[in-house]
Enzyme design. Structure first.
Site, mmCIF file in Angstrom:
data_model
loop_
_atom_site.group_PDB
_atom_site.id
_atom_site.type_symbol
_atom_site.label_atom_id
_atom_site.label_comp_id
_atom_site.label_asym_id
_atom_site.label_seq_id
_atom_site.Cartn_x
_atom_site.Cartn_y
_atom_site.Cartn_z
ATOM 1 C CD GLU A 271 -3.090 -0.643 -0.080
ATOM 2 O OE1 GLU A 271 -3.143 0.554 -0.389
ATOM 3 O OE2 GLU A 271 -3.594 -1.575 -0.543
ATOM 4 C CE1 TYR B 253 -7.973 3.685 -0.755
ATOM 5 C CE2 TYR B 253 -5.659 3.563 -0.389
ATOM 6 C CZ TYR B 253 -6.689 3.152 -0.993
ATOM 7 O OH TYR B 253 -6.703 2.265 -2.390
ATOM 8 C CG ASP C 226 -9.394 4.563 -4.601
ATOM 9 O OD1 ASP C 226 -10.531 4.428 -5.056
ATOM 10 O OD2 ASP C 226 -8.300 3.691 -4.902
#
Length: 307
Positions: A47, A132, A150
């Site tokens: 990520e 996020y 997103d």
């Protein structure tokens, strides 16, 4: 499903929409290696690397990184300069991400005995892990996340269900659509939809978009979407020269401004536009991020990587 659906989803057959997307994703999707693991450390690395970096470019870097530091304990014990040097060597962008990832690993080891927290709120306590990323790790590692929202997801919701271009509206619609307890498959699936079928230039039929029969944009032919910020050009950017500074300092113990300057740009001139003042600004930024150490000695400014 809540009793009162958001206005944007009025009339939407939510169960059919869910089933169509999940079946489409499970039948065929991009086979990134981090989609084959539920290890939170490996997912966190993917990520962080994927932030503003194309996924296809991340694969080799992710595999190399885990080969070098296979566990969170290995990363926590690593020299930070080595981690930053790896980041620069693989052109992964902002080097402070490497610094924060290293600090997050130290937190997991020291504060959580090497066991990642499973809740998005707790994961957000880790250094450099925003909402996020925390939600993505909670979803993909523990199946314990909220609906991801997103840029790609916003585009999908805006086009498919005519959701207002408003963050709270996107979040309500995303929460309404996600099946309870299925954040892992759902968030992967809806991001995949935005990445391969509902891109800026959509490929609805070619990608076999599973939402064509429900999609407002497909029905009307109007594929406009919210504005998507574009990443500044890398060539000649401040970000590029920050990376060069880190790479050069990684090859030398310590350099003065006039030793470092010509190594990072050919037009360096001590008193010119791209001279000592410009270079000192780069170094101060990197020092603020904890990546570079700057000191004065006998009227000379010296720089070295933070250890």
């Amino acid at each position: 499903m809540s009793e009162e659906a958001p206005a944007a989803l009025s009339g939407v057959d939510v169960p059919a929409v869910r089933t169509a997307l999940i079946e489409w994703y499970e039948a065929d999707h991009r086979d990134y290696p981090w989609r084959q693991t539920e290890n939170p450390y490996e997912i966190l690395v993917s990520e962080v690397m994927s932030q503003q970096t194309q996924l296809d470019r991340v694969v080799d870097a992710w595999e190399d990184f885990l080969s070098r530091w296979p566990t969170v304990e290995d990363l926590a014990a690593a020299d930070r300069a080595d981690v930053v040097g790896f980041w620069t060597g693989h052109s992964l962008g902002y080097n402070n991400r490497a610094k924060y990832l290293h600090e997050a690993a130290e937190q997991v080891v020291s504060d959580y005995d090497g066991e990642f927290p499973e809740d998005p709120d707790e994961l957000s306590e880790l250094m450099g892990v925003g909402p996020y990323t925390a939600n993505a790790v909670a979803s993909f590692a523990f199946n314990n996340g909220d609906a991801v929202v997103d840029t790609n997801v916003k585009r999908v919701l805006y086009r498919a269900f005519d959701v207002d271009d408003d963050d709270s509206a996107f979040e309500r619609a995303a929460r309404e659509l996600m099946p309870a307890g299925e954040s892992r498959v759902w968030n992967n699936a809806i991001m995949e939809l935005g990445g391969v079928a509902c891109e800026k230039t959509p490929s609805c039929d070619a990608a076999g978009c599973p939402w064509r029969e429900f999609c407002h944009a497909y029905e009307t032919g109007d594929f406009t979407a919210p504005d998507v910020p574009t990443q500044p050009d890398f060539e000649g950017s401040r970000r590029q020269f920050r990376g060069r500074v880190v790479r050069v300092l990684g090859e030398h113990d310590e350099l003065s401004l006039d030793e470092l300057g010509p190594r990072i740009r050919v037009d360096y001139a001590p008193d010119g536009e791209y001279g000592r003042e410009w270079l000192r600004g780069l170094l101060d930024d990197l020092a603020d991020d904890g990546i570079v150490q700057v000191r004065e000695q006998g009227g000379t400014t010296l720089a070295t990587l933070e250890q």
